[in-house]
Each structure stands twice: as C-alpha cells, then as structure tokens.
Write a protein that holds these residues in place. Structure first.
Motif, short mmCIF file in Angstrom:
data_model
loop_
_atom_site.label_atom_id
_atom_site.label_comp_id
_atom_site.label_asym_id
_atom_site.label_seq_id
_atom_site.Cartn_x
_atom_site.Cartn_y
_atom_site.Cartn_z
N THR A 68 1.29 -1.15 0.14
CA THR A 68 -0.43 -0.10 -0.58
C THR A 68 0.57 1.54 0.05
OG1 THR A 68 -1.25 -1.71 1.70
CG2 THR A 68 -1.56 1.27 1.14
N PHE A 70 0.05 4.91 0.52
CA PHE A 70 -0.58 5.91 0.71
C PHE A 70 -1.04 6.76 -0.27
CE2 PHE A 70 0.49 3.50 4.56
CZ PHE A 70 -0.92 3.39 4.97
N ASP A 71 -2.09 6.68 -0.78
CA ASP A 71 -2.69 8.13 -1.41
C ASP A 71 -1.87 8.18 -3.02
OD1 ASP A 71 -3.76 10.03 0.35
OD2 ASP A 71 -1.71 10.57 0.66
N GLU A 72 -1.51 7.05 -3.29
CA GLU A 72 -1.01 6.68 -4.48
C GLU A 72 -1.23 5.60 -5.15
OE1 GLU A 72 0.68 8.71 -6.53
OE2 GLU A 72 1.57 9.79 -4.98
N GLU A 73 -2.61 5.09 -5.52
CA GLU A 73 -3.48 3.99 -6.01
C GLU A 73 -3.16 3.11 -7.34
OE1 GLU A 73 -8.01 3.02 -7.49
OE2 GLU A 73 -8.01 4.83 -6.88
N THR A 76 -0.10 0.78 -5.66
CA THR A 76 -1.42 -0.45 -4.71
C THR A 76 -1.34 -1.21 -4.92
OG1 THR A 76 -1.54 1.80 -2.89
CG2 THR A 76 -2.51 -0.52 -2.73
N VAL A 119 7.74 9.82 -6.07
CA VAL A 119 6.72 10.05 -5.96
C VAL A 119 7.93 10.44 -4.14
CG1 VAL A 119 5.67 9.63 -3.63
CG2 VAL A 119 5.23 7.80 -5.09
N PRO A 122 6.91 9.50 0.11
CA PRO A 122 6.19 8.19 0.41
C PRO A 122 5.95 7.72 1.17
CG PRO A 122 7.84 7.31 -0.58
CD PRO A 122 8.26 9.28 -0.55
N ARG A 123 4.49 7.00 1.98
CA ARG A 123 4.43 6.45 2.99
C ARG A 123 3.77 5.04 2.12
NH1 ARG A 123 -0.22 8.13 5.75
NH2 ARG A 123 -0.81 9.27 4.48
#
Length: 208
Positions: A68, A70-73, A76, A119, A122-123
């Motif tokens: 996952t 996050f905020d990068e569909e 994921t 990114v 990135p998280r």
C-alpha cells in the motif's frame, strides 16, 4: 479433531513453486522409507523449533504480499513472490523481497520510490496477504498441501489433514523447514509445536 473445512486446501500459485514444493515433500517422504537410516536425522526440541517462528515472520517465495502506497492508488496492489524471491512492482521494477520483514520491505520500497523521484514523500505499508502453504504427509488421513493460518500449531495442522491414522506415531515428527539446511526430528514430549509457512511435516508410523 476438527473436520476438514471446504476450500481449505489450495494449489500454490505458479507451477514452478508447486514443482519445488513437491520435490521437497517427496524427498522428505523418502526419509520415512529409510528405516534405521532415519536415526541419522538431526534432532531438535520443540523449544528450538518454535524459536524461529516466534522471532518474526520473513517473506519468502510462495507468499503473496499487499503493498500500500498511501494516496497512490496506482502503486497499491497484491504481488506474488516468485521462486527467486522477487516481486515486480510498478515504476520500481523487480526487487528481492525474500528474507525481508514487512517493515524492512516497506522501508526499501519507500526509499526506491523517493530516490527515483517517483513519489516525493512516500508512505508505504506491506503486509502478507496470503502465506505460502504448508505440507503434511505420512500417517494422517488426508496428506497434502494446506493453507497456513497465523499461529498455527501441529495439532491444528493435523486436524486440517483429517487427523492421525491409527498407525501414527504421535510423539515425534520429521520437519523440513525452509530456514533449516536439513530436516530434523522433533520429539514433542507433550509440548505445542508451532508450524511455519512452507513447512513440510512427516508423521511416521509407530512401531509397537
């Protein structure tokens, strides 16, 4: 023992992984035919066998992981770990996941996304979506390949295989573990043995 749950057995994804697992399974089965030669198998206590399981899970071939970002569909998704221990990820490409924990792999992916300017900050989180299966054969009613569940014990593994046969030696098993160089004979002595994903367990015949 509990009844075999429908759909609990499954095929490992990828024919290559199935072939590799089958080789290990039948090699271990051959040990049971060696008779007195099986006395040369190294032994391990339940405590020793459980130590590796309790130290934390490391990813290996046959696992399916969920990455996952996050905020990068688009980054994921679920990814199968191949025979070589690697996964193919968007933008980054192929990276080695085997031997990493979920935490260290997430850190690795985040670093590669950031260093590659894909990114900015990135998280990333990684979890095991589906563990590699375990195998149990010998003196159980339905030998074969089964889905692993977290914190699984030998008793639960035997239950999935329909229980012991009347001929089973319930006091000892031969265990092939992916982190061990050779199979080991584990004497149970009434203790609870933990099963690890990828294990091959051989229940031998008792000699009266």
């Amino acid at each position: 023992m509990a009844d075999l749950e429908p759909g609990d057995r499954r095929s490992a994804e990828g024919h290559g992984y199935r072939r590799k697992a089958a080789v290990g399974l039948f090699a271990l089965a051959a040990l049971s035919l060696a008779g007195c030669a099986s006395t040369n198998i190294p032994t391990a206590s339940v405590i020793e066998a459980n130590t590796g399981v309790e130290q934390g899970y490391t990813i290996s071939s046959g696992d399916k992981i969920r990455v996952t970002v996050f905020d990068e569909e688009n980054l994921t998704g679920d990814y199968q770990v191949g025979l070589a221990g690697d996964v193919q990820l968007p933008l980054i490409g192929r990276i080695v996941a085997a031997g990493e924990t979920s935490t260290t792999l997430a850190e690795m992916i985040a670093t590669m996304l950031r260093d590659g300017s894909y990114v900015l900050s990135p998280r990333v989180a990684v979890e095991v979506a589906q563990h590699r299966p375990f195998f149990i054969l010998g003196e159980v009613k339905t030998p074969g390949e089964y889905v692993y569940a977290s914190n699984m014990t030998l008793e639960q593994a035997v239950a999935k295989a329909g229980g012991f046969t009347p001929r089973a030696d319930k006091g000892v098993v031969i265990l092939r573990r992916q982190t061990w160089s050779t199979p080991r004979k584990v004497r149970l002595d009434g203790e609870t043995l933990l099963v690890s994903p990828g294990d091959t367990i051989l229940v031998q015949e008792a000699f009266f």
